[in-house]
Design a protein around this motif. Structure first.
Motif, mmCIF file in Angstrom:
data_model
loop_
_atom_site.group_PDB
_atom_site.id
_atom_site.type_symbol
_atom_site.label_atom_id
_atom_site.label_comp_id
_atom_site.label_asym_id
_atom_site.label_seq_id
_atom_site.Cartn_x
_atom_site.Cartn_y
_atom_site.Cartn_z
ATOM 1 N N HIS A 39 0.834 -1.203 0.000
ATOM 2 C CA HIS A 39 0.000 0.000 0.000
ATOM 3 C C HIS A 39 0.869 1.255 0.000
ATOM 4 C CE1 HIS A 39 -2.663 3.160 1.640
ATOM 5 N NE2 HIS A 39 -3.613 2.488 1.022
ATOM 6 N N PHE B 98 -6.509 -8.399 2.320
ATOM 7 C CA PHE B 98 -6.753 -8.899 0.969
ATOM 8 C C PHE B 98 -7.976 -9.826 1.020
ATOM 9 C CE2 PHE B 98 -2.098 -8.142 1.071
ATOM 10 C CZ PHE B 98 -2.044 -7.146 0.097
ATOM 11 N N VAL C 175 -8.151 -5.198 -2.501
ATOM 12 C CA VAL C 175 -7.270 -4.565 -1.524
ATOM 13 C C VAL C 175 -8.114 -3.631 -0.665
ATOM 14 C CG1 VAL C 175 -5.256 -3.092 -1.183
ATOM 15 C CG2 VAL C 175 -5.328 -4.665 -3.138
#
Length: 214
Positions: A79, A122, A109
């Motif tokens: 991220h 996830f 995500v």
């Protein structure tokens, strides 16, 4: 979706290989320790690594990512918030809502800050499973007193993201056991404490209940 768990290292962290069938694509999640186990498994099942997914930047989930990549290939993904301060290699920057596909199955995500600014889960809705890193465990939550942590963010992540998963969804956390959300809702006192807080109101006090989990 098939899930192979690897539990190893001094902090006893979980990493995973996910795939649909032998000879197909696979993704590796959080290879923090003992890379040879991942390498051997992937080769034994004749899998092709497309991505190495990292739930957050802490060493017990990331340390062997580049070693695994050198042996097996695949793009290292993290991220954007954690990638901005992470010292290791990142090939693909992830954002909230991004979709990655594994042999036709979509994996979403989900941004879940709290443990770190860039912590993610996830979520494979079709298979009813979610890899939660150090956000949500079976009976507690990830600590929020490390750099980038925030108990306020953790409360929001639990209320706005994790609470939306049906009871049948199985979480695969960065430490401890896999359980379904029905179990979490019954036995995870920290999760329930977050859910009891008024929406949009959170105090920054720091969660120090999970010292073993980095």
């Amino acid at each position: 979706m098939k899930v192979k768990r690897f539990t190893c290292g001094p902090i006893v962290a979980n990493g995973y290989v996910i795939y649909q069938a032998d000879g197909g694509e696979c993704m590796i999640i959080d290879p923090g320790y003992e890379p040879q186990g991942y390498i051997d498994f992937v080769k034994e099942h004749q899998l092709r690594v497309t991505r190495i997914l990292l739930t957050h930047l802490h060493y017990d989930h990331t340390d062997e990512a580049e070693h695994v990549q050198q042996a097996l290939g695949g793009e290292i993904c993290m991220h954007e918030a954690d990638a901005a301060v992470y010292k290791g290699r990142v090939d693909v920057i992830l954002h909230d809502g991004d979709i990655v596909e594994l042999d036709g199955e979509k994996i979403q995500v989900l941004s879940t800050p709290g443990h770190t600014k860039g912590s993610v889960c996830f979520y494979a809705k079709q298979s009813g499973i979610c890899f939660t890193g150090d956000t949500l465990f079976d009976t507690d939550l990830g600590r929020t007193d490390l750099a980038g942590g925030s108990s306020e963010d953790m409360i929001r992540s639990i209320q706005n993201v994790c609470s939306t998963w049906p009871d049948g969804v199985i979480i695969y956390p960065g430490h401890d056991r896999s359980e379904n959300m029905k179990f979490v809702r019954k036995y995870n006192l920290e999760y329930n404490a977050c859910m009891m807080r008024p929406r949009g109101i959170a105090e920054e006090k720091g969660n120090r209940s999970c010292r073993k989990k980095g």
